[in-house]
Write an enzyme that holds these catalytic residues in place. Structure first.
Site, PDB file in Angstrom:
ATOM      1  N   CYS A   1     -13.524   2.622   9.527  1.00 56.82           N
ATOM      2  CA  CYS A   1     -15.164   2.131   9.307  1.00 56.82           C
ATOM      3  C   CYS A   1     -14.697   0.661   8.625  1.00 56.82           C
ATOM      4  CB  CYS A   1     -15.300   2.974   8.080  1.00 56.82           C
ATOM      5  SG  CYS A   1     -17.187   2.681   8.064  1.00 56.82           S
ATOM      6  N   CYS A  49     -26.901  -9.448  -2.783  1.00 58.59           N
ATOM      7  CA  CYS A  49     -26.639  -9.086  -1.745  1.00 58.59           C
ATOM      8  C   CYS A  49     -27.125  -7.671  -1.995  1.00 58.59           C
ATOM      9  CB  CYS A  49     -25.885  -9.488  -1.186  1.00 58.59           C
ATOM     10  SG  CYS A  49     -25.865  -9.380   0.575  1.00 58.59           S
ATOM     11  N   ASP A  83       0.767  -1.343   0.509  1.00 55.57           N
ATOM     12  CA  ASP A  83       0.341  -0.085   0.009  1.00 55.57           C
ATOM     13  C   ASP A  83       0.436   1.384   0.000  1.00 55.57           C
ATOM     14  OD1 ASP A  83      -2.396   1.087   0.036  1.00 55.57           O
ATOM     15  OD2 ASP A  83      -2.559   1.721   1.833  1.00 55.57           O
ATOM     16  N   CYS A 142     -16.088   8.124   1.720  1.00 59.03           N
ATOM     17  CA  CYS A 142     -16.034   7.204   2.762  1.00 59.03           C
ATOM     18  C   CYS A 142     -15.514   7.578   4.787  1.00 59.03           C
ATOM     19  CB  CYS A 142     -14.875   6.268   2.539  1.00 59.03           C
ATOM     20  SG  CYS A 142     -14.864   5.257   3.791  1.00 59.03           S
TER      21      CYS A 142
END
Length: 312
Positions: free
Chosen positions: A239, A188, A130, A211
């Site tokens: 989150c 879903c 990352d 977000c």
């Protein structure tokens, strides 16, 4: 040179280093993902994360990151905790319970590359956690490890989505896994329905600028926009809502990495104790934690914001 045996060896070494899964794909340009990324950027869904605009050509083609690259090795490391937060205090994303994953995984990538060089021969390669313009989730999908869900996370059929993703790009030709072409999200929409800020759109499009993780970690402004008032659901850092409601995460298994064990404060502190935490104490307790990314000032800003929500 035996690509099949080399690939088998690399996967075995990855497992010995504590990685949960390892997949290998041929280094190439990710054309479809490039178009999707371009549309996403043009819509401004990256908010103030302007670094996402940089090095576009590198993001879509690993051969421009490692000249002569032949293979992209993708590794997943489980971070699902033994126990989630029990306190009624502000909520923190599970990935941040323990030590900074960058510092935990980066040395393991170096060791893996050294093992490859010692056992196979001189190989050029670079590992990333990352920390570079690499489309990690796309490469995980290309490597057959799972599919990108409606919440934008990589989902594995075996253990859900609570994984750190890292990549090792090398010029070593290997045996490649088949891309993951199925999508088991089906009809879903739990993640879409549960997102507190409606940041998850149809067709796996995530509006990063809405977000909660963006506001509590990436946004460096002193004030969080009033338009977000009442939508944070007590999340102070990151989150997990879209992952917590995902049916596939019922298969999540606790990690075995001591470094990811929770800092006591995260498990025990209530809102008042967080509020009384001094900057000096914060730096000492969280010197190895992902929370240091927001710094003490950012944590206090986030805390004040969610407290003002509950006061109304």
């Amino acid at each position: 040179m035996n690509p099949i045996l080399h690939s088998q060896s690399i996967k075995q070494w990855a497992q010995e280093l504590g990685f949960s899964y390892c997949g290998i794909a041929e280094a190439k340009e990710l054309t479809d993902h490039a178009h999707a990324l371009e549309r996403w950027l043009n819509k401004g869904m990256h908010g103030s994360m302007h670094y996402m605009e940089n090095h576009f050509d590198l993001r879509i083609d690993p051969r421009k990151i490692v000249p002569g690259a032949r293979s992209v090795i993708t590794l997943l490391m489980n971070y699902f905790p033994q126990q989630v937060q029990q306190t009624d205090g502000p909520k923190i994303s599970k990935y941040a319970y323990g030590e900074d994953y960058h510092e935990v995984i980066r040395p393991k990538l170096r060791i893996l590359l050294e093992k490859i060089r010692e056992n196979i021969g001189e190989v050029e390669g670079r590992g990333f956690v990352d920390s570079a313009p690499v489309l990690e989730r796309a490469w995980a999908e290309e490597s057959g490890l799972g599919w990108i869900g409606k919440n934008g996370n990589l989902i594995t059929k075996q253990q859900g989505s609570f994984f750190f993703i890292s990549t090792l790009i090398t010029d070593l030709p290997l045996a490649y896994d088949n891309p993951y072409t199925k999508d088991f999200c089906g009809s879903c929409t739990r993640c879409i329905d549960a997102c507190p800020t409606q940041a998850i759109h149809l067709n796996k499009v995530i509006d990063g600028s809405k977000c909660i993780s963006y506001y509590t970690i990436e946004l460096k402004d002193e004030i969080i926009p009033a338009s977000m008032q009442g939508k944070f659901d007590d999340w102070m850092f990151g989150c997990d809502t879209c992952q917590d409601v995902c049916p596939w995460n019922r298969f999540s298994q606790p990690h075995q990495q001591a470094a990811f064990s929770p800092v006591g404060i995260i498990q025990d502190f209530n809102s008042l104790e967080w509020e009384q935490l001094t900057e000096e104490a914060f730096k000492k307790v969280f010197k190895l934690s992902p929370l240091k990314r927001s710094k003490w000032r950012g944590i206090m800003r986030n805390l004040k914001f969610i407290q003002s929500e509950s006061d109304k």
